[in-house]
Design a protein around this motif. Structure first.
Motif, PDB file in Angstrom:
ATOM      1  N   GLU A 149      27.522  43.657  32.983  1.00  0.00           N
ATOM      2  CA  GLU A 149      28.188  44.923  32.640  1.00  0.00           C
ATOM      3  C   GLU A 149      27.230  46.097  32.767  1.00  0.00           C
ATOM      4  O   GLU A 149      27.632  47.195  33.171  1.00  0.00           O
ATOM      5  CB  GLU A 149      28.761  44.843  31.224  1.00  0.00           C
ATOM      6  CG  GLU A 149      29.992  43.941  31.128  1.00  0.00           C
ATOM      7  CD  GLU A 149      30.406  43.670  29.694  1.00  0.00           C
ATOM      8  OE1 GLU A 149      29.595  43.980  28.766  1.00  0.00           O
ATOM      9  OE2 GLU A 149      31.511  43.133  29.487  1.00  0.00           O
ATOM     10  N   GLN A 152      26.935  46.863  36.447  1.00  0.00           N
ATOM     11  CA  GLN A 152      28.129  47.601  36.879  1.00  0.00           C
ATOM     12  C   GLN A 152      28.052  49.065  36.455  1.00  0.00           C
ATOM     13  O   GLN A 152      28.335  49.969  37.255  1.00  0.00           O
ATOM     14  CB  GLN A 152      29.380  46.951  36.283  1.00  0.00           C
ATOM     15  CG  GLN A 152      30.672  47.625  36.734  1.00  0.00           C
ATOM     16  CD  GLN A 152      31.893  47.039  36.049  1.00  0.00           C
ATOM     17  OE1 GLN A 152      31.831  46.657  34.872  1.00  0.00           O
ATOM     18  NE2 GLN A 152      32.995  46.935  36.785  1.00  0.00           N
ATOM     19  N   SER A 181      32.625  45.540  42.975  1.00  0.00           N
ATOM     20  CA  SER A 181      33.429  44.530  42.279  1.00  0.00           C
ATOM     21  C   SER A 181      33.334  43.177  42.963  1.00  0.00           C
ATOM     22  O   SER A 181      33.196  42.137  42.311  1.00  0.00           O
ATOM     23  CB  SER A 181      34.895  44.978  42.223  1.00  0.00           C
ATOM     24  OG  SER A 181      35.053  46.135  41.434  1.00  0.00           O
ATOM     25  N   ASP A 211      38.590  37.667  31.310  1.00  0.00           N
ATOM     26  CA  ASP A 211      39.123  39.032  31.273  1.00  0.00           C
ATOM     27  C   ASP A 211      38.304  39.969  32.158  1.00  0.00           C
ATOM     28  O   ASP A 211      38.861  40.829  32.859  1.00  0.00           O
ATOM     29  CB  ASP A 211      39.133  39.563  29.837  1.00  0.00           C
ATOM     30  CG  ASP A 211      40.200  38.896  28.968  1.00  0.00           C
ATOM     31  OD1 ASP A 211      41.093  38.238  29.541  1.00  0.00           O
ATOM     32  OD2 ASP A 211      40.126  39.027  27.735  1.00  0.00           O
ATOM     33  N   PHE A 212      36.992  39.806  32.116  1.00  0.00           N
ATOM     34  CA  PHE A 212      36.119  40.643  32.943  1.00  0.00           C
ATOM     35  C   PHE A 212      36.377  40.360  34.426  1.00  0.00           C
ATOM     36  O   PHE A 212      36.455  41.284  35.247  1.00  0.00           O
ATOM     37  CB  PHE A 212      34.655  40.382  32.588  1.00  0.00           C
ATOM     38  CG  PHE A 212      33.689  41.290  33.295  1.00  0.00           C
ATOM     39  CD1 PHE A 212      33.776  42.667  33.174  1.00  0.00           C
ATOM     40  CD2 PHE A 212      32.692  40.767  34.099  1.00  0.00           C
ATOM     41  CE1 PHE A 212      32.885  43.503  33.829  1.00  0.00           C
ATOM     42  CE2 PHE A 212      31.791  41.586  34.769  1.00  0.00           C
ATOM     43  CZ  PHE A 212      31.894  42.967  34.626  1.00  0.00           C
ATOM     44  N   THR A 213      36.544  39.085  34.760  1.00  0.00           N
ATOM     45  CA  THR A 213      36.849  38.697  36.139  1.00  0.00           C
ATOM     46  C   THR A 213      38.169  39.306  36.595  1.00  0.00           C
ATOM     47  O   THR A 213      38.269  39.869  37.699  1.00  0.00           O
ATOM     48  CB  THR A 213      36.915  37.166  36.268  1.00  0.00           C
ATOM     49  OG1 THR A 213      35.644  36.603  35.916  1.00  0.00           O
ATOM     50  CG2 THR A 213      37.274  36.742  37.688  1.00  0.00           C
ATOM     51  N   ASN A 214      39.188  39.186  35.751  1.00  0.00           N
ATOM     52  CA  ASN A 214      40.508  39.727  36.100  1.00  0.00           C
ATOM     53  C   ASN A 214      40.468  41.247  36.281  1.00  0.00           C
ATOM     54  O   ASN A 214      41.168  41.795  37.140  1.00  0.00           O
ATOM     55  CB  ASN A 214      41.534  39.364  35.025  1.00  0.00           C
ATOM     56  CG  ASN A 214      41.839  37.866  35.001  1.00  0.00           C
ATOM     57  OD1 ASN A 214      41.631  37.175  35.999  1.00  0.00           O
ATOM     58  ND2 ASN A 214      42.323  37.375  33.872  1.00  0.00           N
ATOM     59  N   LYS A 215      39.664  41.900  35.486  1.00  0.00           N
ATOM     60  CA  LYS A 215      39.530  43.357  35.605  1.00  0.00           C
ATOM     61  C   LYS A 215      38.942  43.732  36.965  1.00  0.00           C
ATOM     62  O   LYS A 215      39.382  44.685  37.607  1.00  0.00           O
ATOM     63  CB  LYS A 215      38.624  43.870  34.486  1.00  0.00           C
ATOM     64  CG  LYS A 215      38.443  45.392  34.459  1.00  0.00           C
ATOM     65  CD  LYS A 215      39.702  46.096  34.016  1.00  0.00           C
ATOM     66  CE  LYS A 215      39.464  47.594  33.876  1.00  0.00           C
ATOM     67  NZ  LYS A 215      40.720  48.334  33.572  1.00  0.00           N
ATOM     68  N   LEU A 216      37.960  42.965  37.407  1.00  0.00           N
ATOM     69  CA  LEU A 216      37.342  43.225  38.709  1.00  0.00           C
ATOM     70  C   LEU A 216      38.311  42.948  39.856  1.00  0.00           C
ATOM     71  O   LEU A 216      38.186  43.526  40.942  1.00  0.00           O
ATOM     72  CB  LEU A 216      36.097  42.353  38.881  1.00  0.00           C
ATOM     73  CG  LEU A 216      34.903  42.662  37.970  1.00  0.00           C
ATOM     74  CD1 LEU A 216      33.829  41.592  38.138  1.00  0.00           C
ATOM     75  CD2 LEU A 216      34.327  44.042  38.274  1.00  0.00           C
ATOM     76  N   GLU A 217      39.287  42.061  39.603  1.00  0.00           N
ATOM     77  CA  GLU A 217      40.229  41.670  40.654  1.00  0.00           C
ATOM     78  C   GLU A 217      41.582  42.378  40.539  1.00  0.00           C
ATOM     79  O   GLU A 217      42.590  41.885  41.044  1.00  0.00           O
ATOM     80  CB  GLU A 217      40.469  40.159  40.613  1.00  0.00           C
ATOM     81  CG  GLU A 217      39.315  39.330  41.131  1.00  0.00           C
ATOM     82  CD  GLU A 217      39.686  37.866  41.271  1.00  0.00           C
ATOM     83  OE1 GLU A 217      39.983  37.438  42.397  1.00  0.00           O
ATOM     84  OE2 GLU A 217      39.677  37.150  40.254  1.00  0.00           O
ATOM     85  N   GLU A 218      41.607  43.521  39.926  1.00  0.00           N
ATOM     86  CA  GLU A 218      42.873  44.232  39.735  1.00  0.00           C
ATOM     87  C   GLU A 218      43.587  44.526  41.062  1.00  0.00           C
ATOM     88  O   GLU A 218      44.806  44.477  41.143  1.00  0.00           O
ATOM     89  CB  GLU A 218      42.629  45.550  38.989  1.00  0.00           C
ATOM     90  CG  GLU A 218      42.512  45.382  37.483  1.00  0.00           C
ATOM     91  CD  GLU A 218      42.346  46.706  36.769  1.00  0.00           C
ATOM     92  OE1 GLU A 218      42.777  46.792  35.598  1.00  0.00           O
ATOM     93  OE2 GLU A 218      41.798  47.650  37.363  1.00  0.00           O
TER      94      GLU A 218
END
Length: 522
Positions: A149, A152, A181, A211-218
């Motif tokens: 984080e 990033q 990302s 959750d962090f992974t999903n955020k990067l894959e929006e």
């Protein structure tokens, strides 16, 4: 007044919709033997869009139609770099032969976007030295996520600072953030896989990690369209599952291609994946596994069928057909197409003039590094042995007719055959019809006495398969040689390898480590 206003509006609209990119520049110390190529970096199995030479004074000029605004791979002298281009732009670029295109200066309307991009790349190169990623990978998940984080946040801060400094277009800023990302997703996956491989196969990440992974894959479809590294990330994630599927499906079977297996796997095991992602991933796997010069005709036909039936995106479908034709050529038995050709004396020439006798069609250019030292000695032997039973047509694809005259008169002097030129070189009528590109030179195709294609493209005159075709067409029998003898040392770059190298090079960025795709199973 209204009339002139309307004409002005039409002119502006036409410029804004133009796909053409005008390219000019100068490379101090540049060599006329080196070529400048531009390739769409986000495409699948993409072919060079532009291949231009450098003048003696280092200047160059050319143009190409940009499929879309985005990143393009610029190559020169064995070095590559990414630049951001938009249709309708004029790219004015310069540099030194020792460092170009790793380092360059851009002026004109492509300046702001690429100054921004280069600044962010330079920051990443410096920043990467301050982060001990190997050590971070060994930490507990909470510490690892905190470290990622911070990476990033630091990189995004630099991106925002460079936006204020260079005022780039929103598209290139979005690309850069998505690029970050993708890099972070790759690192996250390496962390998860690493812990599973360190004696804990049941290791599972927490909800915070997911959750962090999903955020990067929006924006998954945007990522898969624009970032080849994201495609490798997806392939790496599904690789263990695909390996099990492939092993089960290939047990006791022969001649099953990777492309067939992966097509079935996507249909049965990846139903939640978007069609866009399926198209890009399948295309990536096909280009890397089954589209290569050594593919037997049966495999070539299988791939054609998959492209027609399973690839839904029209652009991807077209790109795959182009690369397959460039690599595998015409179907045996097809009529060899006519094309605009001219002799040194200015008289036109038709390939059909050879009808009644088989002929070897040879494509070459003066700037090919092996043509003089490796190709010509072997070519003389081939011509001398078969010339009583077949014709030879040498097609030059240099940039100018003057260069063709110089090259053919010096290199091919005393060799029996017809010397002809394809006007405009690699942009010529014959180059387009026969799928000839810079990486494909020299190239040899056999045509039979009825004017029909008798062989796939060959890139090595010493290829035993080519000798077999020549023997069959002429009724002669070439002397057998020791198969360990390299008849044509270093000749003809393997197009499949080149395509893979170009694709891989387009994916490279600081801190990015490519992951293996699903293993090839045949």
């Amino acid at each position: 007044m209204k009339k002139y206003l309307l004409l002005f509006i039409i002119a502006v609209f036409a410029m804004s919709c133009s796909k053409k990119v005008e390219v000019k520049g100068k490379i101090t110390g540049g060599s006329p033997l080196e070529r400048i190529e531009l390739i769409e970096a986000s495409g699948v199995a993409t072919l060079p869009l532009m291949n231009i030479g450098v003048n003696k004074d280092g200047t160059f000029t050319g143009n190409f139609d940009a499929p879309k605004s985005g990143m393009y791979l610029l190559s020169y002298g064995g070095k590559r770099n990414l630049i951001y281009l938009k249709g309708g732009q004029k790219l004015e670029i310069s540099g030194n032969a020792m460092t170009f295109p790793t380092e360059y200066v851009i002026t004109g309307d492509a300046k702001n976007n690429n100054d921004f991009f280069m600044a962010t790349q330079k920051y990443l190169a410096t920043y990467a030295q301050t982060v001990n990623m190997n050590e971070l990978m060994t930490k507990d998940e909470k510490t690892f996520l905190k470290g990622i984080e911070k990476v990033q946040a630091d990189v995004n801060k630099n991106i925002d600072e460079n936006v204020k400094k260079f005022s780039p277009d929103n598209e290139v800023v979005t690309w850069k953030k998505n690029d970050l990302s993708t890099t972070l997703l790759t690192i996250l996956n390496q962390y998860e896989m690493g812990h599973k491989q360190m004696g804990n196969p049941s290791f599972k990440v927490t909800k915070a990690f997911t959750d962090f992974t999903n955020k990067l894959e929006e924006n998954k479809d945007v990522l898969v369209k624009e970032h080849p590294l994201y495609r490798e990330y997806l392939l790496t994630k599904m690789s263990p599952d695909f390996q099990k599927y492939a092993q089960a499906k290939t047990a006791g079977k022969k001649d099953v291609t990777t492309s067939e297996l992966f097509t079935e796997y996507l249909k049965k095991n990846q139903k939640d994946l978007s069609q866009t992602a399926k198209d890009y991933l399948l295309a990536f796997v096909m280009a890397q596994s089954d589209i290569h010069p050594g593919s037997p005709e049966k495999t070539v036909e299988k791939i054609k069928k998959i492209i027609d039936e399973d690839i839904k995106d029209a652009t991807i479908k077209e790109d795959l057909k182009k690369i397959q034709f460039a690599i595998n050529g015409f179907k045996i038995g097809e009529q060899a197409p006519e094309a605009s050709l001219v002799k040194a004396d200015g008289k036109s020439y038709n390939l059909s003039e050879n009808k009644g006798k088989p002929y070897l069609l040879s494509f070459y250019a003066s700037w090919n590094p092996y043509i003089g030292e490796a190709t010509i000695p072997v070519l003389k032997e081939v011509v001398n042995f078969y010339k009583s039973k077949m014709n030879f047509v040498f097609v030059n694809v240099d940039d100018t007719k003057d260069q063709f005259v110089k090259t053919s008169s010096s290199l091919l002097k005393g060799i029996t055959g017809t010397n002809v030129y394809g006007e405009n070189g690699l942009n010529s009528d014959i180059a387009k019809k026969y799928g000839v590109y810079g990486f494909k030179l020299p190239c040899f195709i056999v045509v039979d006495k009825d004017g029909k294609i008798a062989s796939k493209p060959f890139f090595n005159l010493g290829d035993p398969e080519l000798v077999t075709v020549l023997d069959k067409q002429t009724g002669l029998s070439a002397p057998k040689v020791n198969p360990n003898v390299q008849l044509q040392l270093g000749l003809g770059m393997d197009p499949a390898v080149v395509a893979a190298q170009q694709q891989a090079a387009a994916q490279q960025a600081p801190q990015q480590q490519a992951n293996p795709q699903p293993a090839q199973t045949k």
